[in-house]
Design a protein around this motif. Structure first.
Motif, mmCIF file in Angstrom:
data_model
loop_
_atom_site.group_PDB
_atom_site.id
_atom_site.type_symbol
_atom_site.label_atom_id
_atom_site.label_comp_id
_atom_site.label_asym_id
_atom_site.label_seq_id
_atom_site.Cartn_x
_atom_site.Cartn_y
_atom_site.Cartn_z
ATOM 1 N N ASN A 104 0.791 -1.199 -0.057
ATOM 2 C CA ASN A 104 -0.096 -0.043 -0.059
ATOM 3 C C ASN A 104 1.014 1.200 0.000
ATOM 4 N N PRO A 105 0.468 2.400 -0.362
ATOM 5 C CA PRO A 105 1.176 3.613 -0.645
ATOM 6 C C PRO A 105 1.597 4.079 0.885
ATOM 7 N N SER A 106 0.732 3.806 1.842
ATOM 8 C CA SER A 106 0.818 3.943 3.235
ATOM 9 C C SER A 106 1.887 2.819 3.933
ATOM 10 N N ASP A 107 2.255 1.910 3.257
ATOM 11 C CA ASP A 107 3.249 1.167 3.794
ATOM 12 C C ASP A 107 4.638 1.874 3.583
ATOM 13 N N HIS A 108 5.807 1.251 4.068
ATOM 14 C CA HIS A 108 7.040 1.885 4.345
ATOM 15 C C HIS A 108 8.178 1.159 3.557
ATOM 16 N N LEU A 109 9.089 1.800 3.029
ATOM 17 C CA LEU A 109 10.050 1.185 2.501
ATOM 18 C C LEU A 109 11.385 1.851 2.606
ATOM 19 N N ILE A 110 12.294 1.150 2.853
ATOM 20 C CA ILE A 110 13.840 1.636 2.930
ATOM 21 C C ILE A 110 14.854 0.735 2.149
ATOM 22 N N THR A 111 15.697 1.411 1.446
ATOM 23 C CA THR A 111 16.749 0.586 0.722
ATOM 24 C C THR A 111 18.174 0.970 0.884
ATOM 25 N N ALA A 112 19.186 0.312 0.044
ATOM 26 C CA ALA A 112 20.343 0.654 0.129
ATOM 27 C C ALA A 112 20.565 1.823 -0.937
ATOM 28 N N TYR A 113 21.825 2.078 -1.301
ATOM 29 C CA TYR A 113 22.317 3.286 -2.151
ATOM 30 C C TYR A 113 21.836 2.932 -3.597
ATOM 31 N N ARG A 114 21.560 1.835 -4.245
ATOM 32 C CA ARG A 114 21.004 1.800 -5.525
ATOM 33 C C ARG A 114 19.639 2.087 -5.412
ATOM 34 N N ALA A 115 19.192 3.329 -5.178
ATOM 35 C CA ALA A 115 17.901 3.645 -5.078
ATOM 36 C C ALA A 115 16.948 4.423 -5.828
ATOM 37 N N HIS A 116 17.494 4.613 -7.074
ATOM 38 C CA HIS A 116 16.755 5.524 -8.013
ATOM 39 C C HIS A 116 15.345 4.990 -8.200
ATOM 40 N N GLY A 117 15.371 3.406 -8.748
ATOM 41 C CA GLY A 117 14.203 2.773 -9.000
ATOM 42 C C GLY A 117 13.007 3.097 -7.767
ATOM 43 N N TYR A 118 13.381 2.654 -6.584
ATOM 44 C CA TYR A 118 12.451 2.814 -5.419
ATOM 45 C C TYR A 118 11.735 4.410 -5.322
ATOM 46 N N THR A 119 13.094 5.288 -5.596
ATOM 47 C CA THR A 119 12.419 6.679 -5.413
ATOM 48 C C THR A 119 11.319 7.068 -6.465
ATOM 49 N N TYR A 120 11.484 6.513 -7.650
ATOM 50 C CA TYR A 120 10.457 6.690 -8.566
ATOM 51 C C TYR A 120 9.058 6.141 -8.455
ATOM 52 N N THR A 121 9.091 4.556 -7.906
ATOM 53 C CA THR A 121 7.811 3.959 -7.734
ATOM 54 C C THR A 121 7.390 4.473 -6.291
ATOM 55 N N ARG A 122 7.943 5.248 -5.525
ATOM 56 C CA ARG A 122 7.460 5.686 -4.446
ATOM 57 C C ARG A 122 6.675 6.927 -4.503
#
Length: 385
Positions: A104-122
């Protein structure tokens, strides 16, 4: 007879790039189960995944956008417009797209330094991401974070220290549990971080407290320039939790990732505690832009993955084969994406850099202005929240 007509219709669709029938197939089911391995689980994700036409086109758009954005970042880096650390995500797009489709958009996500893709999907725009990479004022972190430090609501980066985001992710999951909001935290790390001691300390605490945390190892086969076989006595990363259940799926298949993440998220929301996922994926670029990526693996190996397991091509072929979309539709999406990425790159190279007086702003989220020492005692700067 109906089967023969469907074959002919599909063949016409593939040749002409247009729908040979009045409307594309809206929903299709695909096998995913054979690509899933389980640890300490009696059952795993469903054997078949349902894909609607709208979902398929959305996943294609997301993955292709990330791919084009990363290729543009590669180009800007080689032109010396982007400087410093830069870790590209092309090849691994199915991981980010599949995970986001399952939570869900309200769920949380944290990642390492290869982060561009997740920045976009978030939810961050390509324009803000590229502007952050070029250090401009219009970047998502106002030009002060760069490649490894991008953030958004419910997205906590982008973390430059190997493995350090994993205990932070458990802390976010603890907050979810404490607040009783039925939210989860997806905590990502790579195979290179999988041998870190802080991971196992975090696994222990998460299991003791039954935290709603989905730990995901993105296994792209190489930790910097070291293959997993040379770095790990056991490469079954989904079993590393021992007392924590785990599953391993094909990280190049967006449907496999989506279904596995749904399963893992439901496990956490049911109060069963944490779960570990391993996504078997592959990066096309080197570890970072300073790594050509061909000194420890062959060009033939990279090309073989591109030709047989590319996440974007696999989804496209799957949809074309099921007559869920036409070649022309995919071309239109590609043209639209290229236009957006080009316009974003123009912004990222023309937007001004942040002024020096804003360098120390936002040290605290909410406090009165304070004085900050610069690089020497007589250099004073102000921080404004």
């Amino acid at each position: 007879m109906k089967t023969m007509l469907a074959i002919i219709s599909n063949a016409l669709c593939r040749i002409t790039g247009k729908n040979a029938v009045s409307g594309s197939i809206r929903t299709q089911r695909f096998w995913t189960e054979p690509k899933c391995d389980l640890h300490s689980l009696e059952a795993g994700p469903p054997e078949k995944a349902e894909l609607t036409r709208e979902q398929g086109l959305q996943y294609y758009h997301t993955m292709q956008m990330v791919r084009r954005m990363e290729l543009k970042a590669d180009q800007l880096y080689k032109q010396k417009i982007i400087r410093g650390f830069c870790h590209l995500y092309d090849g691994q797009e199915a991981c980010a797209a599949g995970i986001e489709a399952a939570i869900n958009p309200s769920d949380h996500l944290i990642t390492a330094y290869r982060a561009h893709g997740y920045t976009y999907t978030r939810g961050v725009s390509v324009k803000e991401i590229l502007a952050e990479l070029t250090g401009r004022k219009g970047g998502v972190a106002k030009g002060k974070g760069g490649s490894m430090h991008m953030y958004a609501p419910h997205f906590y980066g982008g973390n430059g220290i190997v493995g350090a985001q994993v205990p932070l992710g458990a802390g976010i999951a603890l907050a979810c549990q404490y607040q009783g909001n039925n939210q989860i935290c997806v905590t990502l790390y790579g195979d290179g971080a999988a041998n870190q001691g802080q991971l196992f300390e975090t696994f222990n605490m998460a299991a003791l407290w039954k935290l709603p945390c989905v730990f995901i190892c993105e296994n792209n086969k190489y930790g910097m320039g070291t293959s997993v076989e040379r770095a790990s006595a056991s490469t079954d990363y989904y079993k590393r939790g021992d007392f924590i259940p785990g599953l391993r799926v094909d990280g190049m298949d967006v449907l496999c990732v989506r279904e596995a993440t749904k399963f893992a998220a439901d496990h956490c929301r049911a109060g069963k505690g944490p779960i570990i996922m391993e996504l078997q994926t592959y990066r096309y670029h080197g570890h970072s832009m300073s790594d050509p990526g061909v000194s420890y693996r062959t060009r033939e190996e990279i090309q073989e993955v591109r030709s047989k397991s590319d996440p974007i091509s696999m989804l496209k072929e799957r949809m074309l084969g099921a007559n869920m979309a036409s070649v022309e539709e995919f071309k239109e999406i590609d043209i639209e994406i290229r236009k957006e990425v080009e316009e974003s790159a123009q912004f990222a190279t023309s937007d001004p850099e942040p002024p020096l007086e804003e360098l120390c702003n936002h040290i605290f989220s909410n406090s009165p202005p304070l004085e900050v020492r610069g690089t020497n005692p007589w250099s004073k700067l102000k921080s404004v929240s």
